[in-house]
Design an enzyme around this catalytic site. Structure first.
Site, PDB file in Angstrom:
ATOM      1  N   VAL A 137       0.830  -1.214   0.000  1.00  0.00           N
ATOM      2  CA  VAL A 137       0.000   0.000   0.000  1.00  0.00           C
ATOM      3  C   VAL A 137       0.863   1.263   0.000  1.00  0.00           C
ATOM      4  CG1 VAL A 137      -1.880   1.232   1.157  1.00  0.00           C
ATOM      5  CG2 VAL A 137      -1.840  -1.274   1.207  1.00  0.00           C
ATOM      6  N   LYS A 148     -13.249  -6.176   9.456  1.00  0.00           N
ATOM      7  CA  LYS A 148     -13.935  -5.187   8.614  1.00  0.00           C
ATOM      8  C   LYS A 148     -15.416  -5.079   8.985  1.00  0.00           C
ATOM      9  CE  LYS A 148     -10.685  -5.798   4.798  1.00  0.00           C
ATOM     10  NZ  LYS A 148     -10.381  -6.627   3.634  1.00  0.00           N
TER      11      LYS A 148
END
Ligand code: HSE
Length: 402
Positions: free
Chosen positions: A12, A200
């Site tokens: 990322v 999540k």
């Protein structure tokens, strides 16, 4: 001029740097301030990088540099990400992150520290990679009571299941491919055993309810026991198997949640979500169903959400901050008996034994000889377990998403 630090130069972090380089002009125009990367923190050396002089191994250089107003924490894992984030927020710097493990574990404390210091702690990239979901949920859907969330929240497992369904590949081959493409977590168990999806759905449930939902309280099953036969049976049921993060917000204020492989009927828009794509279906009492769809993993999609959060921090640096959730005073989790599901079950017991145990049920033509395969009526968890215990040999049991 906004100076940014990127902490972690992995999948990322390298994307965050590239996007700021590539689209820096457009981003600066949007937010009305030029933005550039002043530091990249990583324990490794990158001697061939064109801007090797901005790399550092010393966190304190970032912490003590007054010019740095925003840091992107894309290190992953809990430590030292937690300590770095906390120190930066306390020093009056905003932090953005893709680190769902950190948000799901220490999010409440870090959000509170950010609020006290009137800086931002933003985590759009922590759920759904590049899909806008955190901001839409906390802003665009703010007028709704959220009733339910059901989503494909892990790109790696969706990629694996899709390769098994469409190409008949083994679980291991598909996992290896997902790792090679940079989708998987550092430890692939986090993906395939459902822990990543669990964190999540915990974050989304916390946002939806305004109360911290502890991921440890969410029963979680991964996809490691799903076989090609299960996949073929799902086809007979006019569906596909997907790893689903599920949350239902009950009228009594409690939250039922689980992560598990579920049979999703083909008529659901979630069924056709393939490859590394994620889809999150949110139901609000005013808006009805809304679906968020896009790439849930991978360098550029995830990094694009991190950079958008950086832009938000720069743009809104003087706006008063609020925390999106707080610690609940009592247990807010519902029990498995507060929600009902139909189950698809395979057993080597006879059809007669199945009827004896489950009463009314719908048989499916078997794919594996000497098996009975059937779908139950909607059952709460204790009823399901009690009936299932009457069978001698269960091959698999999978919930069906209504
Ligand atoms: N390993 C995660 C996934 C990455 O496959 O979805 C994004 O959180």
């Amino acid at each position: 001029m906004a100076k940014v630090a990127v902490m972690g130069f992995g999948t990322v972090g390298s994307g965050v740097y590239d996007i700021i380089k590539k689209n820096g002009g457009k981003i600066s125009e949007n937010i009305g301030e030029e933005t550039s990367v002043k530091y990249i923190l990583d324990i490794r050396d990158f001697p061939d990088h064109p801007e090797k002089e901005i790399f550092t191994k010393e966190f304190d250089r970032i912490l003590n540099d007054d010019e740095v107003t925003v840091a992107a924490e894309v290190i992953g894992g809990l430590h030292p990400a937690y300590e770095y984030t906390k120190s930066l927020l306390e020093a009056g710097k905003s932090v953005v992150t893709s680190n769902k493990e950190l948000v799901a574990t220490y999010g409440t404390e870090l959000l509170e520290i950010a609020k006290e210091n009137n800086v931002s702690y933003l985590f759009e990239a922590s759920v759904g990679g590049g899909i806008p979901i955190i901001r839409p949920m906390s802003q665009c859907l703010a007028a709704n009571n959220i009733k339910s969330i059901a989503g494909i929240l892990n790109g790696t497992t969706n990629y694996i299941l899709n390769e098994m369904i469409t190409k008949g590949k083994s679980f291991e081959t598909a996992l290896k491919q997902a790792q090679d493409k940079g989708y998987a977590e550092r430890n692939p168990a986090a993906d395939v055993e459902g822990h990543d999806a669990c964190r999540k759905i915990a974050i989304l449930s916390s946002l939806a309810s305004g109360k911290f939902v502890d991921y440890n309280d969410i029963p979680t099953e991964g996809i490691t026991n799903i076989t090609l036969d299960d996949v073929k049976y799902a086809e007979k049921l006019d569906g596909v198997i997907k790893l689903i993060g599920y949350a239902k917000f009950l009228d009594n204020g409690k939250i039922y949640s689980h992560v598990a492989p579920m049979v999703v009927k083909n008529e659901s828009p979630i069924a056709s979500v393939n490859g590394v794509f994620n889809a999150i279906m949110v139901n609000g009492d005013c808006v009805g169903d809304v679906m968020f769809y896009g790439k849930g993993a991978g360098t550029m999609p995830t990094a694009s959400a991190v950079v958008a959060d950086i832009a938000d921090c720069v743009r809104n640096k003087n706006r008063k901050k609020t925390a999106p959730w707080e610690m609940p005073e009592e247990n807010i989790m519902a029990s498995g008996d507060d929600e009902k599901f139909s189950y698809f079950i395979r057993t080597t017991d006879s059809a007669e034994d199945v009827r004896g145990a489950f009463g009314k049920c719908e048989f499916v033509d078997n794919i594996v000889k000497s098996e009975s395969a059937f779908v139950t009526e909607p059952l709460c968890e204790s009823d399901f377990k009690e009936k299932l215990s009457k069978l001698k040999n269960v091959v698999s049991s999978i919930r069906i998403l209504a």
